[in-house]
Design an enzyme around this catalytic site. Structure first.
Site, PDB file in Angstrom:
ATOM      1  CE  LYS A 215      -3.661   2.775   0.553  1.00 30.10           C
ATOM      2  NZ  LYS A 215      -4.514   3.061  -0.458  1.00 30.10           N
ATOM      3  CB  CYS A 269      -3.962   8.316  -0.070  1.00 27.39           C
ATOM      4  SG  CYS A 269      -5.362   7.320   0.823  1.00 27.39           S
TER       5      CYS A 269
END
Length: 432
Positions: A215, A269
């Protein structure tokens, strides 16, 4: 695992990821309880409404709440599966803060029972899932915890990060591939069985650490590539060249695909997660660190460029178009557009007007400034200066004849036919 209609799922955190995830799971017929610390969020969801902007989410939430498959509360209850989807911010020195994750795990420990599955979805530093495991082991010594005993564990613990695009979350939660990392292979398989209930994309199992780093790698990759585009835009400004034309021409090469520059990088993010890798291995991540500095530094460059344009037209009102961190959403987290507009509002006072179609009021940060929110038509009529900060579709629809006479600083390249404007920015150093 039990049937869909009997399955009980608790989702901790009803934000931009948690609420869509809870709703998608509830659509399968499972009984889903969403936990949030905000009474307002809980009341909104229980009334069948949503507190965030996302395509088709309002209809989905309304339906699953009406059918009794989704409800919200501030207090946890026993369940079969627990999904942690809480924020993971960083502190002032860019070190990751997993306090919300550990608090969620502490809450789960109070109702954890043999046969349960605990899944962390929050973007986290490598090793966080193991910390969740260790915390649960300490709080529940009566349970056999995976990776801490040679016997078959009583519970399964895994990590499965979201990888969705705002504006397409409901589609991508189902269609995108998922990486499922277990504390043990058996944990990964139990989590895989859960995701197979609602994910059409491929579900690939691996270790928790590999999934965590996957991720972070995805977001760092995008950040580095955006940094190249942003740095290229700085060079083009220096050389007096249209960066949009350069990128358009360069991308005609069969092996070149340069992204679009902008006023920086926002969202929870890409603007945050690369720092988790830098914090974990500072000596091995000079490229990732530099990319973060380039993208943060672009904000300062845009502020000074916009200020130069405004100073060149004394007294003229200026419209800042957009506050969201990307197009067509209402998410302002880490938004470079907010940083630019706020800096201009503090410097130029009531000359600054904000156009943001995805909000009814300015963020709290603008309190004390004289900036005010206006609609796009008012901006076209009253503002001879415009600074484009977000590429909302509604902004792209403004024809040339309505803006030809305006002085425009377009950081998104949405109006390639607009007459060029020299902003003459002062020298700006990269953020450190």
């Amino acid at each position: 695992m039990v049937s869909d209609s009997e399955l009980k799922v608790v989702v901790l955190g009803l934000g931009y990821i948690g609420l869509p995830t809870a709703a998608v799971i509830a659509r399968t017929g499972a009984q889903v309880l969403g936990i949030d610390v905000s009474e307002h969020v809980v009341e909104t969801v229980n009334s069948g409404k949503v507190h965030i902007e996302e395509v088709d989410l309002d209809g989905l939430v309304s339906g699953v709440v009406a059918r009794g498959h989704l409800r919200a509360a501030t207090q946890i209850e026993p369940a079969d599966v627990f999904v942690i989807a809480v924020p993971t911010p960083f502190v002032d020195d860019h070190a990751p803060d997993i306090g919300y994750v550990l608090q969620a795990a502490t809450t789960i420990a109070t109702v954890l029972a043999p046969g349960n599955v605990v899944i962390l979805e929050s973007t986290s530093p490598v090793g966080t899932t193991e910390k969740v495991r260790d915390l649960l082991a300490g709080l529940r010594p009566d349970l056999r915890i995976p990776g801490r005993t040679s016997d078959t564990a009583d519970v399964a613990i895994a990590y499965c990060p979201e990888r969705v695009l705002p504006g397409r979350i409901l589609v991508e939660l189902i269609d995108n591939d998922r990486v499922i990392g277990g504390i043990t292979p058996r944990c990964a398989r139990k989590a895989l069985a859960f995701y197979r209930r609602f994910v059409r994309g491929a579900c690939i199992t691996t270790s928790a650490r590999a999934a965590e780093m996957t991720k972070l790698t995805e977001n760092a990759f995008r950040d580095v590539n955006i940094a190249f585009a942003n740095e290229l835009s700085l060079v083009a400004d220096q050389m007096g060249v249209d960066v949009w034309e350069v990128i358009r021409l360069a991308n005609r090469h069969p092996r070149v695909n340069i992204l679009s520059p902008g006023p920086g990088v926002g969202g929870h993010c890409i603007a945050v997660d690369p720092w988790f890798l830098v914090s974990a291995a500072p000596e091995q991540t000079p490229l990732i660190r530099t990319a973060r500095q380039v993208n943060d530094g672009k904000v300062a460059h845009v502020i000074e460029s916009a200020a130069a344009l405004i100073e060149a037209h004394p007294g003229a009102p200026v419209a800042c178009l957009g506050l969201a961190f990307k197009a067509n959403i209402d998410d302002f987290r880490e938004s470079p557009a907010v940083k630019v507009a706020l800096a201009l509002a503090r410097r130029f006072g009531d000359r600054v007007r904000i156009v943001e179609p995805y909000t009814d009021g300015l963020p709290a940060a603008f309190a004390g400034t004289a900036a005010r929110l206006i609609d796009l038509d008012d901006a076209i009529e009253s503002c001879p200066l415009m600074v484009v900060l977000v590429d909302h579709e509604i902004f792209k629809s403004v024809p040339l004849d309505e803006r030809a006479a305006k002085q425009v600083y377009d950081t998104r390249g949405i109006w390639p036919d607009q007459p060029p404007v020299s902003t003459a920015p002062r020298d700006v150093r990269l953020a450190s």
